[in-house]
Write a protein that holds these residues in place. Structure first.
Motif, PDB file in Angstrom:
ATOM      1  N   SER A   1       9.074  30.602 -71.596  1.00 41.43           N
ATOM      2  CA  SER A   1       9.467  29.155 -71.594  1.00 41.43           C
ATOM      3  C   SER A   1      10.605  28.813 -72.567  1.00 41.43           C
ATOM      4  O   SER A   1      11.100  27.668 -72.251  1.00 41.43           O
ATOM      5  CB  SER A   1       8.028  28.737 -72.432  1.00 41.43           C
ATOM      6  N   VAL A   2      10.560  29.544 -73.640  1.00 39.65           N
ATOM      7  CA  VAL A   2      11.817  29.132 -74.451  1.00 39.65           C
ATOM      8  C   VAL A   2      13.191  29.474 -73.796  1.00 39.65           C
ATOM      9  O   VAL A   2      14.282  28.384 -73.907  1.00 39.65           O
ATOM     10  CB  VAL A   2      11.994  30.257 -75.819  1.00 39.65           C
TER      11      VAL A   2
ATOM     12  N   ALA B   1      13.416  26.426 -71.318  1.00 43.59           N
ATOM     13  CA  ALA B   1      13.698  25.078 -71.758  1.00 43.59           C
ATOM     14  C   ALA B   1      14.892  25.030 -72.237  1.00 43.59           C
ATOM     15  O   ALA B   1      15.812  24.120 -72.442  1.00 43.59           O
ATOM     16  CB  ALA B   1      12.447  24.912 -72.834  1.00 43.59           C
TER      17      ALA B   1
ATOM     18  N   ARG C   1       3.896  23.540 -72.972  1.00 45.26           N
ATOM     19  CA  ARG C   1       3.330  24.457 -74.040  1.00 45.26           C
ATOM     20  C   ARG C   1       3.756  24.022 -75.509  1.00 45.26           C
ATOM     21  O   ARG C   1       4.889  23.476 -75.648  1.00 45.26           O
ATOM     22  CB  ARG C   1       3.980  25.961 -73.572  1.00 45.26           C
TER      23      ARG C   1
ATOM     24  N   PHE D   1       0.959  30.314 -78.475  1.00 44.85           N
ATOM     25  CA  PHE D   1       1.038  28.997 -77.919  1.00 44.85           C
ATOM     26  C   PHE D   1      -0.116  28.441 -77.331  1.00 44.85           C
ATOM     27  O   PHE D   1      -1.193  29.064 -77.035  1.00 44.85           O
ATOM     28  CB  PHE D   1       2.177  28.923 -76.854  1.00 44.85           C
TER      29      PHE D   1
ATOM     30  N   LEU E   1       5.681  33.282 -73.741  1.00 42.34           N
ATOM     31  CA  LEU E   1       6.578  32.043 -74.636  1.00 42.34           C
ATOM     32  C   LEU E   1       7.881  32.275 -74.464  1.00 42.34           C
ATOM     33  O   LEU E   1       8.651  31.300 -74.635  1.00 42.34           O
ATOM     34  CB  LEU E   1       6.020  31.916 -75.926  1.00 42.34           C
TER      35      LEU E   1
ATOM     36  N   LEU F   1       9.564  22.165 -75.321  1.00 38.62           N
ATOM     37  CA  LEU F   1       8.537  23.178 -74.868  1.00 38.62           C
ATOM     38  C   LEU F   1       7.508  22.443 -74.168  1.00 38.62           C
ATOM     39  O   LEU F   1       6.796  22.758 -73.088  1.00 38.62           O
ATOM     40  CB  LEU F   1       8.147  24.155 -75.974  1.00 38.62           C
TER      41      LEU F   1
ATOM     42  N   CYS G   1      -1.581  25.602 -74.453  1.00 40.62           N
ATOM     43  CA  CYS G   1      -1.303  25.444 -73.025  1.00 40.62           C
ATOM     44  C   CYS G   1      -2.362  24.689 -72.527  1.00 40.62           C
ATOM     45  O   CYS G   1      -3.539  24.236 -73.076  1.00 40.62           O
ATOM     46  CB  CYS G   1      -0.802  26.507 -72.251  1.00 40.62           C
TER      47      CYS G   1
ATOM     48  N   GLU H   1       7.633  22.903 -70.200  1.00 46.15           N
ATOM     49  CA  GLU H   1       6.785  24.004 -70.123  1.00 46.15           C
ATOM     50  C   GLU H   1       5.067  23.415 -70.220  1.00 46.15           C
ATOM     51  O   GLU H   1       4.244  24.188 -69.706  1.00 46.15           O
ATOM     52  CB  GLU H   1       7.194  24.916 -70.957  1.00 46.15           C
TER      53      GLU H   1
END
Length: 272
Positions: free
Chosen positions: A21-22, A25, A106, A136, A18, A100, A138, A104
């Motif tokens: 992803s953070v 993004a 997510r 998360f 994650l 996100l 997904c 992503e």
């Protein structure tokens, strides 16, 4: 506002699934700094769960905002400070979730205890958001599917439903905590929550370079009027191949500038 002092969650910048992803993004926009976990010096950061449990923080936030409004506009009506704080706070879970999801696919935990923010100066809006839990939701083809942090749902519609449900649960806690101190009815508060979701998804697409894709995601997230949210997505075409939306709630900024009137997207101007 009471600041975060101790959290038994993610408090570093480990490059877990994650966190990646953070970072990705967050790099697609410059509106708000996103990070995974709190910095080593978390002074000034506010945990959403702590703020909702100790609502004196909202009074302090509104006081700081009133000081800024008085300096800038010479006035700070109670409805305006309440409207600003309502919009700013709901934008914290709304914007991080939209980014996100859009970039992503997510959905992070949106529990108040799992989010924190820091406000800017002198305009005290949230300029940084921290995600504090590594778990998360997904899709099946996500590279992290099958890892302990990931929960898999079958398709994008199901993923959007998870996001909507998690955001709505957070918004319900905010409304319960904030409503006793303001003169807003439940419809106004839930209208602001609807705006936070719809507007955040539109902005995710706009800042990411594909506004139309943000509009598509907003329609996926808000395909119809799904109470307690107050409407389906209100995105609509604007001039020059751009998109806009009709707000469900009013921020009461117009009270600061006599004669200017509400914003062009305000529900006072654009009826349903």
């Amino acid at each position: 506002m009471r600041t975060t002092t101790s959290l038994q969650l993610v408090t570093d910048t480990r490059r877990d699934h994650l966190a990646g992803s953070v970072a990705r993004a967050g790099s697609r926009q410059a509106r708000t700094q996103l990070r995974m976990g709190l910095p080593a010096d978390s002074t000034g950061w506010v945990n959403c769960g702590q703020l909702l449990s100790d609502t004196a923080g909202f009074a302090a936030w509104r006081t700081g905002l009133a000081d800024w409004l008085l300096e800038r506009y010479g006035d700070a009506p109670e409805r305006t400070t309440a409207g600003y704080i309502m919009t700013w706070y709901l934008g914290v879970p709304g914007y991080v979730a939209a980014l996100l999801f859009h970039h992503e696919r997510r959905v992070p935990s949106l529990r108040p205890e799992h989010l924190a923010f820091r406000t800017a100066r002198p305009r005290p809006h949230p300029d940084s958001i921290a995600v504090l839990d590594p778990r998360f939701v997904c899709l099946p083809d996500d590279p992290a599917a099958g890892t302990p942090e990931a929960t898999v749902v079958p398709d994008e519609r199901a993923l959007a439903a998870v996001l909507r449900g998690r955001f709505t649960a957070h918004a319900a806690r905010f409304i319960a905590a904030f409503s006793p101190s303001v003169r807003f009815g439940r419809h106004t508060l839930w209208a602001a929550a609807t705006d936070a979701l719809d507007d955040s998804m539109l902005l995710a697409g706009r800042y990411g370079g594909d506004e139309g894709a943000g509009v598509d995601d907003a329609a996926l997230l808000l395909p119809a009027h799904l109470p307690p949210l107050t409407s389906a997505s209100t995105t609509r075409p604007a001039e020059l191949d751009r998109w806009t939306r009709r707000r469900e709630s009013c921020c009461f900024h117009y009270l600061l500038e006599s004669g200017k009137g509400p914003c062009s997207t305000c529900p006072r101007v654009l009826p349903k």
